[in-house]
Design an enzyme around this catalytic site. Sequence first.
Site, PDB file in Angstrom:
ATOM      1  CE1 TYR A 113      68.122   7.130  38.796  1.00 51.03           C
ATOM      2  CE2 TYR A 113      66.828   6.608  40.783  1.00 51.03           C
ATOM      3  CZ  TYR A 113      67.971   6.605  40.037  1.00 51.03           C
ATOM      4  OH  TYR A 113      68.991   5.996  40.641  1.00 51.03           O
TER       5      TYR A 113
ATOM      6  CG  ASP B  43      59.630   3.010  38.855  1.00 47.45           C
ATOM      7  OD1 ASP B  43      59.556   2.747  40.007  1.00 47.45           O
ATOM      8  OD2 ASP B  43      60.610   3.360  38.567  1.00 47.45           O
TER       9      ASP B  43
ATOM     10  CE  LYS C 158      63.037   6.131  46.633  1.00 45.86           C
ATOM     11  NZ  LYS C 158      62.988   6.271  45.074  1.00 45.86           N
TER      12      LYS C 158
END
Length: 432
Positions: A147, A242, A270
């Site tokens: 994702y 990522d 995050k």
Amino acid sequence: MKNKNFNVSRRLFRQAKDLIPGGVNSPVRAFKAVGGNPLFIDKAKGCKIYDVDGNAYVDYVLSWGPMILGHAHPRIVSALKKAVMRGTSFGAPTALEIELAELVLAAYPSMDRVRMVNSGTEATMSAIRVARGYTGRDKIIKFEGCYHGHADGLLVKAGSGAMTFGLPDSPGVPKSYARNTITLPFNDILSLKKVIDGEWRSIACIIVEPVVGNIGCVLPRPGFLEALRKLTKKHGIVLIFDEVMTGFRVSFGGAQARYGITPDMTCLGKVIGGGLPVGAYGGRKDIMSLVSPEGPVYQAGTLSGNPLAMTAGIETLRELSRPGIYRKLERNSARLEKGLIDAARRAGVAAKFYRAGSMFCTYFTDQEVFDYASAKTADTKRFARFFAGMLRRGVNLAPSQFEAGFMSLAHTDKEIDSTIKAAYEALKESAK
Ligand SMILES: *Cc1c(COP(=O)(O)O)cnc(C)c1O
């Protein structure tokens, strides 16, 4: 085990559904994969989270990763209080942005320049734009189950949310966008070689979660990340890690430090926001010099580099830089790992446990999990029963089999051991 009452959460969810699509502002929060009503949260402190009905839980969701120090860490709270008094947004540069950039670049030597954005989605979307601008090529390669946020063209075989809802592609994404996305199985060097040998002239970048956290926790097999690096270098393809989830999580320097691979570009999010909305992308100087206003590739943000967000990020990274921090996370995570594996064995439940530092996943399957297809062998019905049993016992797990769990610095042996005990009971129950 005392019976919990969820009445206020239930009422709020009914109310929310009349106002907000599905009652939530991000789909995985809705508990669809496990059934039942989502908990509405009142507050959180350390490793505990409290719902609006007054129930307390040991939290392994940690806002889906960011709260590595634990919730409402005194250092972050006090810095934010001071920052808020000075104003919440200026739309002009601040020294705070330099400070966070310095901390990030020092931890990620592969990055010479970094640009702050407001989410992981923005980070990956922008990094890909830059990679396309740099190479003059259109296609990208991603891996099944990875994702990279919800930008058009990245919502192809995109992990937990899509898996949970059975939507490998989202309506609303033009076919022409998805056509430029080549999707390959993670950990499969042969199929990667085949595609690159045939199509490298049109491939701008490969984007990868070096540890796949969005179908649970899938580790790279030895040689896979190395092969990515070698093939991309050979053909002038930009390699984008990522690390929105793995950055400052699987080690201070992320997966690239853990596995010793140097990507061309990196996306972060995050943890670097310390619980406020922050993303970042960066990489080699010759690539990042294309970013506006230094170069022609446009990317902007009204609230990018926001002083509160920068403050939370700076204080989080400073706290994480203290000696012994990652050793402690490793020790706590290993204790939980050992306990959960043992609990599953004692309860007679087939389970596979995977972990990279303080992120982990227990899959209810007897097969090795190394990609999307093997992750799908997990028994999601058993997970739903396990999840409900854990919740009743005061443990908050992510409400899907295909999400990673996270350990924080605020979890102590006491909570870890009570989690293991709860897991044993919930597993026993789920086997019935
Ligand atoms: C969470 C995540 C994103 C998206 O970040 P948002 O802040 O939710 O937009 C992108 N990539 C990975 C690997 C993630 O885990």
